[in-house]
Design a protein around this motif. Structure first.
Motif, PDB file in Angstrom:
ATOM      1  N   ASP A   1     -28.520 133.389  -2.649  1.00 24.36           N
ATOM      2  CA  ASP A   1     -29.174 133.186  -1.356  1.00 24.36           C
ATOM      3  C   ASP A   1     -30.681 133.155  -1.558  1.00 24.36           C
ATOM      4  O   ASP A   1     -31.220 133.869  -2.402  1.00 24.36           O
ATOM      5  N   LYS A   2     -31.337 132.316  -0.754  1.00 24.76           N
ATOM      6  CA  LYS A   2     -32.788 132.161  -0.878  1.00 24.76           C
ATOM      7  C   LYS A   2     -33.463 132.437   0.449  1.00 24.76           C
ATOM      8  O   LYS A   2     -32.877 132.264   1.510  1.00 24.76           O
ATOM      9  N   LYS A   3     -34.721 132.862   0.357  1.00 22.85           N
ATOM     10  CA  LYS A   3     -35.555 133.081   1.531  1.00 22.85           C
ATOM     11  C   LYS A   3     -36.033 131.735   2.040  1.00 22.85           C
ATOM     12  O   LYS A   3     -35.904 130.714   1.359  1.00 22.85           O
TER      13      LYS A   3
ATOM     14  N   GLY B   1     -37.872 129.431  -0.310  1.00 21.50           N
ATOM     15  CA  GLY B   1     -37.199 129.030  -1.541  1.00 21.50           C
ATOM     16  C   GLY B   1     -37.080 130.090  -2.613  1.00 21.50           C
ATOM     17  O   GLY B   1     -36.405 129.875  -3.615  1.00 21.50           O
ATOM     18  N   LEU B   2     -37.718 131.241  -2.424  1.00 22.35           N
ATOM     19  CA  LEU B   2     -37.581 132.319  -3.399  1.00 22.35           C
ATOM     20  C   LEU B   2     -36.204 132.962  -3.273  1.00 22.35           C
ATOM     21  O   LEU B   2     -35.664 133.066  -2.172  1.00 22.35           O
ATOM     22  N   PRO B   3     -35.640 133.437  -4.383  1.00 22.45           N
ATOM     23  CA  PRO B   3     -34.348 134.120  -4.304  1.00 22.45           C
ATOM     24  C   PRO B   3     -34.416 135.353  -3.410  1.00 22.45           C
ATOM     25  O   PRO B   3     -35.395 136.099  -3.451  1.00 22.45           O
ATOM     26  N   ASP B   4     -33.384 135.534  -2.609  1.00 26.46           N
ATOM     27  CA  ASP B   4     -33.270 136.718  -1.760  1.00 26.46           C
ATOM     28  C   ASP B   4     -32.375 137.767  -2.430  1.00 26.46           C
ATOM     29  O   ASP B   4     -32.189 138.854  -1.910  1.00 26.46           O
TER      30      ASP B   4
END
Length: 119
Positions: free
Chosen positions: A73-75, A78-81
């Motif tokens: 899942d990403k924020k 686009g950064l990984p959550d």
């Protein structure tokens, strides 16, 4: 090869991993990996074995799939959550580290420590 994963944020979900022997498909295409699997966070912290891997250059990728939906899942930006980890524990600046920075030469019964990173 023995692997331990450190710096997990929680014991929720699963740790998904892929093993690559070349840059094709790296870092996230299971069909192009030579091995894939899933373990619990507790197994990851205690250590687990990957056996019968070919000797030579390999790269390992990990995600801490905290909600067990089988994807990273990403924020909104686009950064990984969720947590990510790579063999050689490279510094992550902008984007995924290259295959060249993550690969290592497997020659025996190494012990590898992976440090998960959360953004």
């Amino acid at each position: 090869m023995n692997i331990k994963i450190k710096d997990l944020r929680s014991d929720k979900g699963t740790i998904e991993y892929l093993v690559f022997d070349n840059k094709e498909g790296y870092p996230d295409q299971p069909k192009k990996s030579i091995r894939q699997g899933s373990i619990t966070p507790n197994e990851a912290k205690a250590g687990f074995k990957l056996e019968d891997l070919p000797s030579g250059n390999l790269a390992l990728t990990f995600i801490h799939d905290e909600n067990s939906n089988k994807k990273l899942d990403k924020k909104g930006i686009g950064l990984p959550d969720e947590g990510v980890g790579f063999s050689n524990n490279p510094r992550i600046f902008f984007g995924v580290p290259s295959f060249g920075r993550v690969k290592f030469k497997l020659s025996g019964a190494e012990e590898i420590i992976i440090r998960m990173k959360y953004f």
